[in-house]
Structure formats: structure tokens, C-alpha cells
Design a protein around this motif. Structure first.
Motif: not given
Ligand SMILES: Nc1ncnc2c1ncn2[C@@H]1O[C@H](COP(=O)(O)OP(=O)(O)OP(=O)(O)O)[C@@H](O)[C@H]1O
Ligand SMILES: Nc1nc2c(ncn2[C@@H]2O[C@H](COP(=O)(O)O)[C@@H](O)[C@H]2O)c(=O)[nH]1
Length: 219
Positions: A16, A202, A14, A127
């Protein structure tokens, strides 16, 4: 809010939201530029502001310089991810560019104050990674604001008056870096970013990555 991207190691992760805050003059802009130039997957969020342009600043690179009525129209149209009054001017993060970058699987860097950081964190608690930059001393901070030579003495006095209150916000941040030697401060900020990119939560592609290797081993 964020989509998976590919790490150089081939594992999806993911994106950030990497936030730098500090009292004015502690070195956020300097560190942000160094970080962006050395980190291809990191994109700088360009804020809108009602403050006047400083010598050397470029529209669309440093800020989008707008007047108060345009800024307020952007608030009304919900075009900001966050915004705040800072030093008698308004500053805000345009939502569209950040959402586009995150959707394309990039990380986004923010140079924003503590109020904006709070707003981002409440929108995307998992995040946001926040770093507070402290100056090595009050004297160094004042010296930096003067040697930057971009604000009037009156503006600098105003920012120094607010520096104590700004500094007291450090305890809402994930990491604290004292920017004495710029090279060392940069290495610290870069190490934080790298470690956060590698957090297990993540790296959303780890299951698939490991599964592929297990299947290969069983063949
Ligand atoms: N470690 C350092 N040692 C000496 N000077 C520094 C250091 N870091 C930054 N500076 C200088 O201090 C001045 C202020 O830095 P910078 O503009 O990056 O601060 P800032 O935190 O972004 O300030 P603002 O919030 O007002 O935008 C600049 O002239 C910069 O070159
Ligand atoms: N909440 C937000 N704060 C912002 C944003 N863009 C910049 N800033 C902060 O404002 C002060 C002053 O900046 P300067 O360029 O006038 O020296 C500094 O603390 C910045 O971090 C924003 O979009 N939102």
C-alpha cells in the motif's frame, strides 16, 4: 500497481501507499522517521525539491535537491508520480523508486502535501491510505517551527500564513491524528498502518491460505 507480498502470518497481500500530510511543522517528518525505523516492510519515498537544503539535511535521504531546470526536465520526461508547487518551490515524487518498491512487495510511505495526495489517489485509488496530522494548537505549531530552527523568520511567517488553508484540506483524508503527545500520535499512526495492512481486500492470498487448511482438514 502493486504486487502481492508475504505478511508475517504467511498470507500474501498487496502493498500500500501510506501518505502523511499536515501543515508545515505539525510533525510529519518526525512521525515518518519513527514509522520507518519500526516497520521493516515500509520504505520512505524520497522526493525531489527545488527548495534549498536545510542545515542537517542529507542529499538522497531527506530529498534530492535539484534546480528548477532539472526539476522541469524531470516533469517533461514524466519522471514524477506526482508533483506540486508548495511554498514557492516545487516538490515531486520520483516514480521509479516507488514502482520498484511496490513491485518488490513493499509498502511505501509518502510525506507530501494535499495536492500530491489527490494525484496519487486518482492514480491508485485502492492502494492509497491517507492520514492528516493536525497540531494541537496554532501556538504549538508556531513554537515547533521556531524550535526546529531550520527556517528563517520570514519563511516561518509564510508557512504560518498558509497553515489555515493547508489545515482546511483535512476532509479529503481517510484518518486524522492530532499530534500533541508524540508517543501517542506515533501509536495512532502505527495502528492505522497495521489495520490497513490487514484489510481483507489487501490480503489477496486468503483464499489459497484457507483452501490449504481445508484440504488438510479433509485428509
Ligand atoms: N508531538 C510533538 N511535540 C513537540 N514537538 C514536536 C512534536 N512532533 C514534532 N515536534 C517537533 O516539531 C518540529 C517540526 O516537526 P517536523 O519537522 O516533523 O514537521 P513537518 O510536519 O515534517 O514539517 P514540514 O512540513 O515543514 O517538513 C520538529 O522540531 C519536531 O521535533
Ligand atoms: N506534493 C508534494 N509535496 C511534497 C513532496 N515532498 C514534500 N512535500 C510537502 O512540501 C511541504 C514542505 O516541505 P518542507 O520539507 O520544505 O518543509 C510539506 O507539506 C511536504 O509534505 C512531494 O514530493 N510532493
Amino acid at each position: 500497481m502493486t504486487k502481492a507480498m508475504h505478511n508475517p502470518n504467511g498470507v500474501e497481500r498487496r502493498g500500500l501507499m501510506f501518505v502523511l500530510s499536515s501543515p508545515s511543522g505539525a510533525g510529519k517528518t518526525t512521525l515518518s522517521r519513527m514509522l520507518v525505523s519500526e516497520t521493516p516492510e515500509l520504505e520512505m519515498s524520497v522526493s525531489a525539491t527545488t527548495r534549498p537544503m536545510r542545515p542537517g539535511e542529507i542529499e538522497g535521504r531527506d530529498y534530492y535537491f535539484v534546480d528548477r531546470s532539472k526539476f522541469d526536465a524531470m516533469i517533461a520526461a514524466d519522471e514524477f508520480l506526482e508533483w506540486a508547487n508548495v511554498f514557492d518551490n516545487r516538490y515531486g515524487t520520483p516514480r521509479a523508486a516507488v514502482e520498484t518498491a511496490l513491485a518488490a512487495g513493499r509498502d511505501v510511505l509518502f510525506d507530501i502535501d494535499w495536492q500530491g495526495t489527490q494525484q496519487l489517489r486518482s492514480r491508485a485509488p485502492n492502494d492509497v491510505v491517507s492520514v492528516f496530522i493536525l497540531p494541537p494548537s496554532v501556538q504549538a505549531l508556531e513554537h515547533r517551527l521556531h524550535t526546529r530552527a531550520q527556517d528563517s523568520d520570514e519563511v516561518i511567517r509564510g508557512r504560518m500564513r498558509k497553515a489555515g488553508d493547508e489545515m482546511s484540506r483535512f476532509d479529503a483524508y481517510d484518518y486524522i491524528v492530532v499530534n500533541d503527545n508524540i508517543g501517542m500520535a506515533f501509536e495512532s499512526v502505527r495502528a492505522i498502518l497495521r489495520a490497513e495492512q490487514l484489510k481483507r481486500a489487501r490480503q489477496v492470498g486468503l483464499d489459497a491460505f484457507v483452501q490449504r487448511m481445508r484440504l488438510e482438514l479433509e485428509r
